[in-house]
Design a protein around this motif. Sequence first.
Motif, PDB file in Angstrom:
ATOM      1  N   MET A  70       0.798  -1.222   0.000  1.00  0.00           N
ATOM      2  CA  MET A  70       0.000   0.000   0.000  1.00  0.00           C
ATOM      3  C   MET A  70       0.836   1.280   0.000  1.00  0.00           C
ATOM      4  O   MET A  70       0.551   2.203  -0.774  1.00  0.00           O
ATOM      5  N   PRO A  71       1.876   1.414   0.839  1.00  0.00           N
ATOM      6  CA  PRO A  71       2.675   2.662   0.780  1.00  0.00           C
ATOM      7  C   PRO A  71       3.294   2.907  -0.597  1.00  0.00           C
ATOM      8  O   PRO A  71       3.262   4.028  -1.109  1.00  0.00           O
ATOM      9  N   ALA A  72       3.842   1.828  -1.203  1.00  0.00           N
ATOM     10  CA  ALA A  72       4.431   1.988  -2.542  1.00  0.00           C
ATOM     11  C   ALA A  72       3.355   2.344  -3.561  1.00  0.00           C
ATOM     12  O   ALA A  72       3.580   3.162  -4.463  1.00  0.00           O
ATOM     13  N   ALA A  73       2.172   1.737  -3.422  1.00  0.00           N
ATOM     14  CA  ALA A  73       1.078   2.037  -4.359  1.00  0.00           C
ATOM     15  C   ALA A  73       0.644   3.488  -4.243  1.00  0.00           C
ATOM     16  O   ALA A  73       0.367   4.145  -5.253  1.00  0.00           O
ATOM     17  N   LEU A  74       0.595   4.004  -3.029  1.00  0.00           N
ATOM     18  CA  LEU A  74       0.217   5.409  -2.839  1.00  0.00           C
ATOM     19  C   LEU A  74       1.247   6.342  -3.461  1.00  0.00           C
ATOM     20  O   LEU A  74       0.904   7.359  -4.060  1.00  0.00           O
ATOM     21  N   ILE A  75       2.526   5.985  -3.316  1.00  0.00           N
ATOM     22  CA  ILE A  75       3.585   6.811  -3.922  1.00  0.00           C
ATOM     23  C   ILE A  75       3.469   6.792  -5.449  1.00  0.00           C
ATOM     24  O   ILE A  75       3.606   7.823  -6.113  1.00  0.00           O
ATOM     25  N   LEU A  76       3.189   5.600  -6.011  1.00  0.00           N
ATOM     26  CA  LEU A  76       3.035   5.501  -7.458  1.00  0.00           C
ATOM     27  C   LEU A  76       1.835   6.314  -7.939  1.00  0.00           C
ATOM     28  O   LEU A  76       1.895   6.983  -8.973  1.00  0.00           O
ATOM     29  N   LEU A  77       0.741   6.245  -7.196  1.00  0.00           N
ATOM     30  CA  LEU A  77      -0.443   7.021  -7.569  1.00  0.00           C
ATOM     31  C   LEU A  77      -0.151   8.514  -7.532  1.00  0.00           C
ATOM     32  O   LEU A  77      -0.597   9.274  -8.393  1.00  0.00           O
ATOM     33  N   LEU A  78       0.614   8.931  -6.532  1.00  0.00           N
ATOM     34  CA  LEU A  78       0.888  10.358  -6.366  1.00  0.00           C
ATOM     35  C   LEU A  78       1.856  10.883  -7.415  1.00  0.00           C
ATOM     36  O   LEU A  78       1.642  11.950  -7.990  1.00  0.00           O
ATOM     37  N   PHE A  79       2.915  10.122  -7.680  1.00  0.00           N
ATOM     38  CA  PHE A  79       3.989  10.629  -8.543  1.00  0.00           C
ATOM     39  C   PHE A  79       3.947  10.095  -9.971  1.00  0.00           C
ATOM     40  O   PHE A  79       4.689  10.577 -10.827  1.00  0.00           O
ATOM     41  N   LEU A  80       3.115   9.087 -10.256  1.00  0.00           N
ATOM     42  CA  LEU A  80       3.021   8.545 -11.608  1.00  0.00           C
ATOM     43  C   LEU A  80       1.623   8.686 -12.186  1.00  0.00           C
ATOM     44  O   LEU A  80       1.442   9.237 -13.267  1.00  0.00           O
ATOM     45  N   ALA A  81       0.635   8.167 -11.467  1.00  0.00           N
ATOM     46  CA  ALA A  81      -0.730   8.177 -11.999  1.00  0.00           C
ATOM     47  C   ALA A  81      -1.269   9.600 -12.143  1.00  0.00           C
ATOM     48  O   ALA A  81      -1.866   9.949 -13.173  1.00  0.00           O
ATOM     49  N   TYR A  82      -1.044  10.429 -11.136  1.00  0.00           N
ATOM     50  CA  TYR A  82      -1.567  11.805 -11.218  1.00  0.00           C
ATOM     51  C   TYR A  82      -0.903  12.605 -12.339  1.00  0.00           C
ATOM     52  O   TYR A  82      -1.597  13.250 -13.136  1.00  0.00           O
TER      53      TYR A  82
END
Length: 314
Positions: free
Chosen positions: A36-48
């Motif tokens: 989950m922490p890595a997924a949140l970082i990916l969502l913040l810095f990649l998906a957005y």
Amino acid sequence: MADIALARPAAAAPEKASAWSRFRTSRGWLGFWFMMPAALILLLFLAYPLAKGIWLSVTDTRIGRGGSFVGLENYEWLSDDSVFWLSVFNTLLYTGIASVAKFAIGLYLALLLNKRLPFKALIRSIVLIPFVVPTVLSALAFWWIFDSQFSIISWSLRHLGLLDRNIDFLGNPDMARACVIFANIWRGVPFIAITLLAGLQTVSPSLYEAATIDGATPWQNFRHITLPLLTPIIAVVMTFSVLFTFTDFQLIWAMTRGGPVNATHLMATLSYQRGILSGNLGEGAAIATAMVPFLVLAIAISWFGLQNRKWQTG
């Protein structure tokens, strides 16, 4: 009957507790919580940023001025832009030649470094130098090597009497393409070589010994033992290599700025030029978004290749 009815909820309580306990202690869910922490970082810095880029590509936003929704107008404009299509051709050519060359040279170096050599550790460290040197520093070094006035190559050939004037490496479109491809190969080979070497270290020597006893030649050992066992690593490392090469920006921008006459413009450098330097964020985002299908295709080919297990069973 009343006692039975009252007893049913009590019996259900341990089942709920047991289900929750399994939920908390399940290995699958435990992995999920750790991810989950890595997924949140990916969502913040990649998906957005990706979503923001796609949104900008359908607007007429410029630097310092908000834009309005224009639909596919930017993409329609690009479909008639010869420079954009030239950048697509350059990107595919650059990625294709560089990736194939890096794989061939990297595999050869990995096989060579896997043998018993004197000073093996020192040689492996030297091989890594092109990869650990900052990209911009490498690009500046190659820019100096290929400079039209101070090139060491031209200087050496002139003093050997083989030339009467300097070679304009970065002023000729075809030679400029060859120079940036060469620089990318020089920088990318160590990554592939060291990764494949790590894969070769996991292959049991007993397999080669058994094959040699059965009369197998070195080529047969490579074809039927080394290559099948390295296939998963090759798929992963080449996927990363293709992605890094396709999106290359620093090397090209530091060496040629996309010149001469747009001959070395890749989609990444053209996107930067149109979006940042020219201020047209919508058009620049559209060029960057047009790269996504190519990247998804490269990932899909690798993923489906790994899902095909036929090579594992021979």
